[in-house]
Design an enzyme around this catalytic site. Structure first.
Site, PDB file in Angstrom:
ATOM      1  N   LYS A 189      -4.150  -0.948  -2.128  1.00 32.45           N
ATOM      2  CA  LYS A 189      -2.693  -0.992  -1.967  1.00 32.45           C
ATOM      3  C   LYS A 189      -2.116   0.429  -1.994  1.00 32.45           C
ATOM      4  O   LYS A 189      -2.386   1.195  -2.916  1.00 32.45           O
ATOM      5  CB  LYS A 189      -2.071  -1.831  -3.077  1.00 32.45           C
ATOM      6  CG  LYS A 189      -2.593  -3.265  -3.123  1.00 32.45           C
ATOM      7  CD  LYS A 189      -2.103  -4.007  -4.346  1.00 32.45           C
ATOM      8  CE  LYS A 189      -2.589  -3.356  -5.624  1.00 32.45           C
ATOM      9  NZ  LYS A 189      -2.270  -4.166  -6.830  1.00 32.45           N
TER      10      LYS A 189
ATOM     11  N   THR B  28      10.366  -3.306  -8.744  1.00 29.62           N
ATOM     12  CA  THR B  28       9.014  -3.591  -8.259  1.00 29.62           C
ATOM     13  C   THR B  28       8.050  -3.894  -9.406  1.00 29.62           C
ATOM     14  O   THR B  28       6.842  -3.867  -9.221  1.00 29.62           O
ATOM     15  CB  THR B  28       8.481  -2.397  -7.453  1.00 29.62           C
ATOM     16  OG1 THR B  28       8.505  -1.212  -8.287  1.00 29.62           O
ATOM     17  CG2 THR B  28       9.312  -2.158  -6.198  1.00 29.62           C
TER      18      THR B  28
ATOM     19  N   GLY C   9       5.627  -5.638 -11.616  1.00 24.92           N
ATOM     20  CA  GLY C   9       4.780  -6.819 -11.480  1.00 24.92           C
ATOM     21  C   GLY C   9       4.294  -7.116 -10.080  1.00 24.92           C
ATOM     22  O   GLY C   9       3.726  -8.189  -9.839  1.00 24.92           O
ATOM     23  N   THR C  10       4.485  -6.185  -9.144  1.00 24.30           N
ATOM     24  CA  THR C  10       4.066  -6.458  -7.765  1.00 24.30           C
ATOM     25  C   THR C  10       2.551  -6.664  -7.660  1.00 24.30           C
ATOM     26  O   THR C  10       2.084  -7.531  -6.915  1.00 24.30           O
ATOM     27  CB  THR C  10       4.493  -5.322  -6.815  1.00 24.30           C
ATOM     28  OG1 THR C  10       4.049  -4.067  -7.362  1.00 24.30           O
ATOM     29  CG2 THR C  10       6.001  -5.283  -6.645  1.00 24.30           C
ATOM     30  N   GLY C  11       1.780  -5.873  -8.400  1.00 22.87           N
ATOM     31  CA  GLY C  11       0.327  -5.994  -8.323  1.00 22.87           C
ATOM     32  C   GLY C  11      -0.176  -7.323  -8.860  1.00 22.87           C
ATOM     33  O   GLY C  11      -1.008  -7.992  -8.233  1.00 22.87           O
ATOM     34  N   CYS C  12       0.323  -7.710 -10.035  1.00 17.37           N
ATOM     35  CA  CYS C  12      -0.050  -9.002 -10.621  1.00 17.37           C
ATOM     36  C   CYS C  12       0.340 -10.137  -9.685  1.00 17.37           C
ATOM     37  O   CYS C  12      -0.445 -11.068  -9.435  1.00 17.37           O
ATOM     38  CB  CYS C  12       0.659  -9.196 -11.957  1.00 17.37           C
ATOM     39  SG  CYS C  12       0.425  -7.885 -13.162  1.00 17.37           S
TER      40      CYS C  12
END
Length: 288
Positions: free
Chosen positions: A194, A226, A228-231
């Site tokens: 990412k 943004t 928590g975008t990865g989780c």
């Protein structure tokens, strides 16, 4: 599809109006602010029509301004949570997020090998909060490579995490492509590197899978919200795989889901605010 847009009408029970499709066991930490971690995972999986279960690896005290403290769960108790869920409810996919230390990584690994060796893993190798707070012991990183990468259907590291896992610096899109290739040599079946942490108006994500290498490009959304975008992205991918979507289709839907969740973020908090995880869900207004 998943039935995620089917809504119960007034007077109907949930079983009459909705369909839950895909069981996802999430092994990760809790976010008291509700934007990331287990809380984001549950919201994303539910919003996409899946069924979320959890094995909590740590409790964090945090809000949109940062992490203020963390209490780690014992490895044995994390393993117990996993065992009880897997023996009773089962799982179609296991999503692994923050696993903070060597003891817990070992416990998760051995529990997986004993009770769920054929269940696909979606690995989000969480190592550091956006504010810079470390979320994993530095000595535990080699076990992430050894135990989790080798069994993962897909890993979803950001730039910093990819640099740690591969040992190379990443400054360009070509670097991302090369790093994705290195990740494959480490044993993971597929990887989505990412690129949201890069500066610039364009955002690139690089997917390397059995179908080859593919670059996804989007225009950056100018927003601080943004958290928590990865989780959220990893759990959305896990839900797609649990619903028997192809890997690429699961990634495409997950990226679209996260992008809309950022665009419609509620603006809560004084720092990096949470996403709108429930944009797929129509509001329910009971008749008055």
């Amino acid at each position: 599809m998943t039935g995620m847009h089917e809504k119960a009408l007034p007077g109907e029970t949930a079983s009459q109006g909705t369909r839950v499709d895909g069981r996802v066991l999430v092994v990760a930490g809790s976010d008291s602010g509700g934007g990331a971690g287990i809380q984001a995972d549950i919201k994303a999986i539910t919003a996409l029509g899946g069924y979320a279960m959890t094995a909590v690896t740590a409790l964090t005290a945090q809000n949109t301004e940062g992490v203020n403290g963390m209490v780690e769960t014992t490895g044995g108790f994390v393993a117990k949570q996993m065992r009880l869920v897997l023996k009773d409810i089962g799982a179609d996919v296991i999503k692994i997020g923050m696993v903070p230390n060597e003891e817990t990584i070992e416990s998760v690994h051995y529990t997986y090998m004993e009770f769920a060796p054929d269940i696909p893993i979606v690995l989000d190798p969480v190592m550091m909060a956006k504010g810079g707070h470390p979320l994993i012991d530095r000595d535990a990183i080699h076990l992430v490579r050894q135990h989790f990468l080798l069994h993962a259907r897909i890993a979803t590291p950001n730039i910093a995490e990819t640099e740690v896992l591969t040992g190379m610096e990443i400054h360009t899109l070509n670097d991302m492509k090369h790093a994705a290739e290195i990740m494959i040599t480490l044993g993971v079946q597929s990887v989505l590197v990412k690129g949201g942490h890069f500066e610039g108006d364009a955002i690139y994500d690089v997917l390397f899978s059995e179908e080859g290498l593919e670059v996804f490009e989007d225009i950056r959304i100018d927003t601080p919200h943004t958290h928590g975008t990865g989780c959220t992205l990893a759990s959305a991918i896990a839900t797609g795989l649990a619903q028997k979507m192809t890997l690429r289709d699961a990634v495409v839907r997950a990226r679209a889901y996260v992008r809309e969740a950022i665009l419609t973020a509620p603006g809560f908090g004084k720092g990096r605010g949470p996403l709108n995880h429930v944009h797929t869900v129509a509001p329910y207004h009971p008749e008055r």
